[in-house]
Design a protein around this motif. Structure first.
Motif, short mmCIF file in Angstrom:
data_model
loop_
_atom_site.label_atom_id
_atom_site.label_comp_id
_atom_site.label_asym_id
_atom_site.label_seq_id
_atom_site.Cartn_x
_atom_site.Cartn_y
_atom_site.Cartn_z
N ASN A 46 0.84 -1.18 0.00
CA ASN A 46 0.00 0.00 0.00
C ASN A 46 0.89 1.25 0.00
O ASN A 46 0.89 2.03 0.95
CB ASN A 46 -0.91 0.02 1.23
CG ASN A 46 -1.83 -1.18 1.28
OD1 ASN A 46 -1.38 -2.31 1.18
ND2 ASN A 46 -3.10 -0.95 1.43
N GLU A 47 1.61 1.42 -1.08
CA GLU A 47 2.60 2.50 -1.16
C GLU A 47 1.99 3.88 -0.96
O GLU A 47 2.60 4.75 -0.35
CB GLU A 47 3.33 2.42 -2.50
CG GLU A 47 4.19 1.20 -2.65
CD GLU A 47 4.86 1.09 -4.01
OE1 GLU A 47 4.94 2.12 -4.72
OE2 GLU A 47 5.29 -0.01 -4.35
N GLU A 48 0.78 4.09 -1.46
CA GLU A 48 0.14 5.40 -1.34
C GLU A 48 -0.14 5.74 0.14
O GLU A 48 0.09 6.86 0.58
CB GLU A 48 -1.15 5.43 -2.14
CG GLU A 48 -1.81 6.79 -2.20
CD GLU A 48 -3.04 6.79 -3.10
OE1 GLU A 48 -4.01 7.47 -2.72
OE2 GLU A 48 -3.02 6.13 -4.15
N ASN A 49 -0.64 4.76 0.88
CA ASN A 49 -0.92 4.99 2.30
C ASN A 49 0.36 5.21 3.09
O ASN A 49 0.43 6.09 3.95
CB ASN A 49 -1.69 3.81 2.90
CG ASN A 49 -3.10 3.68 2.32
OD1 ASN A 49 -3.59 4.58 1.65
ND2 ASN A 49 -3.73 2.56 2.58
#
Length: 167
Positions: A46-49
């Motif tokens: 979950n790179e965006e989070n």
């Protein structure tokens, strides 16, 4: 400015109190973006989070109390955390089934981990007046409605300190 609220929940109460803290933060300033993240959404997948939390000036960590300690899932996440917490403002809150469950000990354990990771800690203490929030707010089972105001006050105070330090 960004503030993240990171938590583990099993019954939903810890997530519910994260929402109340978010309301308090929103009351402090329209210029703050708040991210609510169960730890299961903060992995390398979950790179965006993870990027949102990394970009946050402050992070509040929430846990249910299990046997006078934080949830093992949260402990494991903090031990292997994909987020750089150093230099950020940190705080903690807990939920518990009963008063003598050790929620204050769970908060102390989380705060110790955050301090070890290089965070600046904030509780609001007694210096802000009533309601006193010594280490962080606690919500007991069956008292969710009455706890909402306390968690909102904590969010507002926490956001005010973050703005004071980082704006």
């Amino acid at each position: 400015m960004k503030i993240s609220i990171v938590y583990f929940t099993s019954t939903g109460r810890t997530a519910q109190m994260a929402e109340e803290i978010k309301k308090g933060i929103a009351a402090a300033s329209e210029d703050i973006q708040v991210g609510l993240f169960p730890i299961t959404e903060l992995t390398s997948y979950n790179e965006e989070n993870v990027a949102f939390v990394n970009d946050s000036a402050a992070v509040i960590v929430g846990t249910p109390d299990y046997y006078a300690a934080e949830a093992w899932q949260l402990k494991q996440w903090l031990d292997t955390c994909p987020v750089n917490l150093a230099g950020k403002l940190g705080g903690a809150y807990a939920t518990a089934n009963f008063l003598q469950g050790g929620a204050d000990v769970a908060i102390q354990s989380v705060l110790t981990q955050l301090l070890t990771k290089g965070m600046l800690l904030y509780s609001s203490g007694t210096g802000c007046g009533l309601p006193f929030i010594h280490l962080g707010p606690i919500c007991l089972k069956g008292q969710e409605e009455s706890a909402k105001e306390l968690f909102q006050v904590y969010g507002t105070r926490f956001a005010g300190k973050a703005l004071e330090l980082f704006a």
